[in-house]
Design an enzyme around this catalytic site. Structure first.
Site, PDB file in Angstrom:
ATOM      1  CB  CYS A  40      -0.952   0.047   1.240  1.00 16.81           C
ATOM      2  SG  CYS A  40      -2.211   1.345   1.371  1.00 16.81           S
ATOM      3  CG  ASP A  42      -0.563   3.600   5.655  1.00 15.61           C
ATOM      4  OD1 ASP A  42       0.525   4.101   6.170  1.00 15.61           O
ATOM      5  OD2 ASP A  42      -1.708   3.451   5.912  1.00 15.61           O
ATOM      6  NE  ARG A  44      -0.483   4.205   9.045  1.00  8.98           N
ATOM      7  CZ  ARG A  44      -1.850   3.983   9.393  1.00  8.98           C
ATOM      8  NH1 ARG A  44      -2.078   4.216  10.371  1.00  8.98           N
ATOM      9  NH2 ARG A  44      -2.663   3.949   8.484  1.00  8.98           N
ATOM     10  CG  HIS A 100      -1.184  -1.357   6.020  1.00 11.09           C
ATOM     11  ND1 HIS A 100      -1.514  -0.399   6.600  1.00 11.09           N
ATOM     12  CD2 HIS A 100      -1.462  -0.920   4.707  1.00 11.09           C
ATOM     13  CE1 HIS A 100      -2.125   0.506   5.818  1.00 11.09           C
ATOM     14  NE2 HIS A 100      -2.162   0.305   4.622  1.00 11.09           N
ATOM     15  CB  CYS A 103      -5.284  -0.817   5.127  1.00  6.14           C
ATOM     16  SG  CYS A 103      -5.246  -0.247   3.439  1.00  6.14           S
TER      17      CYS A 103
HETATM   18 ZN   LIG Z   1      -3.281   0.913   3.072  1.00  7.07          ZN
END
Ligand SMILES: [Zn+2]
Length: 225
Positions: A40, A42, A44, A100, A103
Protein backbone atom coordinates in the site's frame (compact mmCIF):
# COMPACT_ATOMS: atom_id res chain seq x y z
CA UNK A 1 11.19 20.14 2.56
CA UNK A 2 14.01 21.25 4.85
CA UNK A 3 13.52 18.06 6.81
CA UNK A 4 13.92 15.99 3.63
CA UNK A 5 17.06 17.90 2.67
CA UNK A 6 18.58 17.32 6.09
CA UNK A 7 17.64 13.65 5.69
CA UNK A 8 19.51 13.45 2.36
CA UNK A 9 22.56 14.91 4.04
CA UNK A 10 22.39 12.33 6.82
CA UNK A 11 21.93 9.50 4.27
CA UNK A 12 24.98 10.58 2.27
CA UNK A 13 27.12 11.09 5.34
CA UNK A 14 26.19 7.81 7.02
CA UNK A 15 24.48 4.95 5.10
CA UNK A 16 25.84 5.84 1.67
CA UNK A 17 29.33 6.52 3.02
CA UNK A 18 29.46 3.06 4.59
CA UNK A 19 27.90 1.30 1.58
CA UNK A 20 29.48 3.20 -1.30
CA UNK A 21 30.79 0.02 -2.98
CA UNK A 22 27.30 -1.54 -3.00
CA UNK A 23 25.83 1.47 -4.80
CA UNK A 24 28.73 1.53 -7.30
CA UNK A 25 28.20 -2.16 -8.05
CA UNK A 26 24.45 -1.68 -8.45
CA UNK A 27 25.12 1.17 -10.88
CA UNK A 28 27.66 -0.85 -12.87
CA UNK A 29 25.98 -4.24 -12.94
CA UNK A 30 22.30 -3.26 -12.79
CA UNK A 31 19.66 -4.59 -10.48
CA UNK A 32 18.93 -8.27 -9.77
CA UNK A 33 16.17 -8.13 -7.16
CA UNK A 34 14.76 -11.50 -6.14
CA UNK A 35 11.49 -10.14 -4.80
CA UNK A 36 8.64 -8.15 -6.26
CA UNK A 37 7.04 -6.47 -3.26
CA UNK A 38 3.50 -5.11 -3.74
CA UNK A 39 2.16 -2.99 -0.93
CA UNK A 40 0.00 0.00 0.00
CA UNK A 41 1.02 3.65 -0.36
CA UNK A 42 0.56 4.06 3.39
CA UNK A 43 3.52 5.93 4.89
CA UNK A 44 3.60 3.61 7.89
CA UNK A 45 4.54 0.59 5.77
CA UNK A 46 8.25 0.76 4.95
CA UNK A 47 9.26 -2.41 3.03
CA UNK A 48 13.03 -2.08 3.42
CA UNK A 49 12.70 -1.37 7.12
CA UNK A 50 10.40 -4.27 7.98
CA UNK A 51 12.43 -6.80 5.95
CA UNK A 52 15.87 -5.27 6.60
CA UNK A 53 16.44 -5.41 2.83
CA UNK A 54 19.36 -3.65 1.16
CA UNK A 55 19.17 -1.45 -1.94
CA UNK A 56 18.75 -3.64 -5.03
CA UNK A 57 16.85 -6.40 -3.20
CA UNK A 58 13.21 -5.32 -3.50
CA UNK A 59 11.39 -4.29 -6.68
CA UNK A 60 8.44 -2.37 -5.26
CA UNK A 61 4.95 -1.54 -6.47
CA UNK A 62 2.89 0.68 -4.20
CA UNK A 63 -0.69 1.76 -4.66
CA UNK A 64 -3.78 2.57 -2.64
CA UNK A 65 -4.86 -0.74 -1.08
CA UNK A 66 -2.04 -2.95 -2.50
CA UNK A 67 -4.28 -3.90 -5.39
CA UNK A 68 -3.37 -6.00 -8.44
CA UNK A 69 -5.97 -5.40 -11.15
CA UNK A 70 -6.86 -8.72 -12.80
CA UNK A 71 -6.03 -9.01 -16.48
CA UNK A 72 -9.57 -9.66 -17.66
CA UNK A 73 -11.44 -6.94 -15.78
CA UNK A 74 -8.80 -4.70 -14.35
CA UNK A 75 -7.43 -1.28 -15.00
CA UNK A 76 -4.28 -2.22 -16.86
CA UNK A 77 -1.56 0.32 -16.33
CA UNK A 78 1.47 0.92 -14.16
CA UNK A 79 0.83 -2.02 -11.86
CA UNK A 80 0.59 -4.64 -14.61
CA UNK A 81 3.54 -3.13 -16.49
CA UNK A 82 5.72 -3.36 -13.37
CA UNK A 83 4.62 -6.97 -12.72
CA UNK A 84 5.45 -7.93 -16.32
CA UNK A 85 8.87 -6.28 -16.07
CA UNK A 86 9.65 -7.90 -12.71
CA UNK A 87 8.68 -11.39 -13.83
CA UNK A 88 9.71 -11.40 -17.49
CA UNK A 89 12.84 -9.25 -17.43
CA UNK A 90 14.18 -9.27 -13.86
CA UNK A 91 13.12 -12.88 -13.31
CA UNK A 92 12.12 -12.43 -9.67
CA UNK A 93 11.65 -15.67 -7.75
CA UNK A 94 9.17 -14.28 -5.19
CA UNK A 95 6.17 -11.99 -5.27
CA UNK A 96 4.85 -10.68 -1.96
CA UNK A 97 1.54 -8.87 -1.65
CA UNK A 98 1.69 -7.04 1.70
CA UNK A 99 -1.43 -5.51 3.20
CA UNK A 100 -1.46 -3.82 6.58
CA UNK A 101 -3.61 -3.09 9.61
CA UNK A 102 -5.39 0.26 9.97
CA UNK A 103 -5.57 0.52 6.15
CA UNK A 104 -7.64 3.48 4.98
CA UNK A 105 -8.20 1.83 1.60
CA UNK A 106 -9.83 -1.20 3.20
CA UNK A 107 -12.00 1.05 5.34
CA UNK A 108 -13.08 2.78 2.11
CA UNK A 109 -13.75 -0.56 0.40
CA UNK A 110 -16.04 -1.54 3.29
CA UNK A 111 -17.66 1.93 3.31
CA UNK A 112 -17.62 3.19 -0.29
CA UNK A 113 -19.86 6.12 0.66
CA UNK A 114 -16.94 7.63 2.58
CA UNK A 115 -14.97 8.14 -0.64
CA UNK A 116 -17.85 9.03 -2.96
CA UNK A 117 -16.40 12.52 -3.32
CA UNK A 118 -13.13 11.02 -4.60
CA UNK A 119 -13.94 9.65 -8.08
CA UNK A 120 -10.43 8.38 -8.82
CA UNK A 121 -10.05 6.59 -5.49
CA UNK A 122 -13.55 5.12 -5.84
CA UNK A 123 -12.81 3.78 -9.31
CA UNK A 124 -9.49 2.28 -8.23
CA UNK A 125 -10.94 0.61 -5.12
CA UNK A 126 -13.74 -0.75 -7.31
CA UNK A 127 -11.22 -3.49 -8.15
CA UNK A 128 -11.92 -4.95 -4.71
CA UNK A 129 -15.65 -4.20 -4.71
CA UNK A 130 -16.57 -7.83 -4.08
CA UNK A 131 -15.11 -7.64 -0.58
CA UNK A 132 -18.13 -6.13 1.26
CA UNK A 133 -20.44 -8.93 0.03
CA UNK A 134 -17.83 -11.58 0.82
CA UNK A 135 -17.34 -10.15 4.32
CA UNK A 136 -21.10 -10.08 4.87
CA UNK A 137 -21.43 -13.71 3.80
CA UNK A 138 -18.42 -15.23 5.54
CA UNK A 139 -17.79 -12.86 8.44
CA UNK A 140 -21.25 -11.49 9.22
CA UNK A 141 -20.70 -12.39 12.89
CA UNK A 142 -17.68 -10.09 13.19
CA UNK A 143 -17.66 -6.37 13.80
CA UNK A 144 -15.20 -3.56 14.49
CA UNK A 145 -11.53 -4.45 14.29
CA UNK A 146 -12.14 -8.17 13.67
CA UNK A 147 -14.25 -7.35 10.61
CA UNK A 148 -11.59 -4.94 9.38
CA UNK A 149 -8.87 -7.59 9.83
CA UNK A 150 -10.95 -10.10 7.86
CA UNK A 151 -11.31 -7.57 5.03
CA UNK A 152 -7.56 -6.81 5.06
CA UNK A 153 -6.82 -10.54 4.79
CA UNK A 154 -9.41 -11.18 2.06
CA UNK A 155 -8.11 -8.22 0.07
CA UNK A 156 -4.60 -9.71 0.07
CA UNK A 157 -5.95 -13.10 -1.03
CA UNK A 158 -7.90 -11.54 -3.91
CA UNK A 159 -4.69 -9.93 -5.15
CA UNK A 160 -2.93 -13.32 -5.07
CA UNK A 161 -5.73 -14.68 -7.28
CA UNK A 162 -5.43 -11.70 -9.59
CA UNK A 163 -1.68 -12.27 -9.92
CA UNK A 164 -2.45 -15.71 -11.33
CA UNK A 165 -4.56 -14.07 -14.07
CA UNK A 166 -1.32 -12.96 -15.75
CA UNK A 167 -0.30 -15.81 -18.06
CA UNK A 168 3.41 -15.20 -17.49
CA UNK A 169 2.88 -15.44 -13.72
CA UNK A 170 0.77 -18.60 -14.04
CA UNK A 171 3.43 -20.22 -16.26
CA UNK A 172 6.22 -19.53 -13.75
CA UNK A 173 4.05 -20.79 -10.87
CA UNK A 174 3.30 -24.00 -12.77
CA UNK A 175 6.99 -24.42 -13.53
CA UNK A 176 7.81 -24.01 -9.83
CA UNK A 177 10.17 -21.10 -10.47
CA UNK A 178 8.06 -18.47 -8.77
CA UNK A 179 6.43 -18.27 -5.35
CA UNK A 180 3.73 -15.85 -4.33
CA UNK A 181 2.98 -14.91 -0.73
CA UNK A 182 0.29 -12.90 1.00
CA UNK A 183 1.40 -10.90 4.02
CA UNK A 184 -0.18 -8.53 6.50
CA UNK A 185 2.00 -6.04 8.42
CA UNK A 186 0.62 -5.16 11.83
CA UNK A 187 1.63 -1.56 12.38
CA UNK A 188 1.15 -1.36 16.16
CA UNK A 189 3.36 -4.40 16.90
CA UNK A 190 5.74 -4.59 13.93
CA UNK A 191 4.65 -8.19 13.32
CA UNK A 192 4.28 -9.70 9.85
CA UNK A 193 1.80 -12.50 9.08
CA UNK A 194 2.06 -14.83 6.09
CA UNK A 195 -0.87 -16.66 4.50
CA UNK A 196 -0.61 -20.43 4.92
CA UNK A 197 -2.82 -22.10 2.30
CA UNK A 198 -2.88 -25.38 4.26
CA UNK A 199 -4.39 -23.98 7.45
CA UNK A 200 -6.04 -21.04 5.72
CA UNK A 201 -4.60 -18.74 8.40
CA UNK A 202 -2.23 -15.79 8.34
CA UNK A 203 0.62 -17.07 10.52
CA UNK A 204 3.23 -14.89 12.21
CA UNK A 205 6.60 -14.84 10.46
CA UNK A 206 9.76 -14.93 12.54
CA UNK A 207 7.74 -15.20 15.74
CA UNK A 208 9.08 -16.97 18.80
CA UNK A 209 7.35 -19.89 20.49
CA UNK A 210 3.94 -21.01 19.30
CA UNK A 211 3.06 -19.62 15.89
CA UNK A 212 0.40 -16.96 16.34
CA UNK A 213 -2.26 -16.21 13.75
CA UNK A 214 -3.51 -12.73 12.88
CA UNK A 215 -7.14 -13.76 13.17
CA UNK A 216 -9.24 -16.89 13.35
CA UNK A 217 -10.26 -17.44 9.77
CA UNK A 218 -12.90 -19.93 8.69
CA UNK A 219 -11.46 -23.13 7.12
CA UNK A 220 -10.28 -22.68 3.52
CA UNK A 221 -13.03 -23.05 0.93
CA UNK A 222 -12.37 -25.33 -2.03
CA UNK A 223 -11.01 -22.77 -4.41
CA UNK A 224 -7.59 -22.44 -5.98
CA UNK A 225 -5.65 -20.45 -3.43
ZN1 LIG B 1 -3.25 0.94 3.20
Amino acid sequence: MQKLEAGIHTFQATYFASNRRLFEQLAEKGQRPETLFITCCDSRVVPHLITTAAPGELFIIRNVGNIVPAVDHGILGGVSAAIEYAVEVLGVSDIVVCGHTNCGAIDAILHPERVEHLPLVSRWLGESSRIPKLIEERYGHLDGEARMTAAIEENVLIQLENLRSFDFVARRLDAGTLEISGWVFKIATGEVYDYDPVSGQFVQLAGEGERQTLSSRPPPVSESR
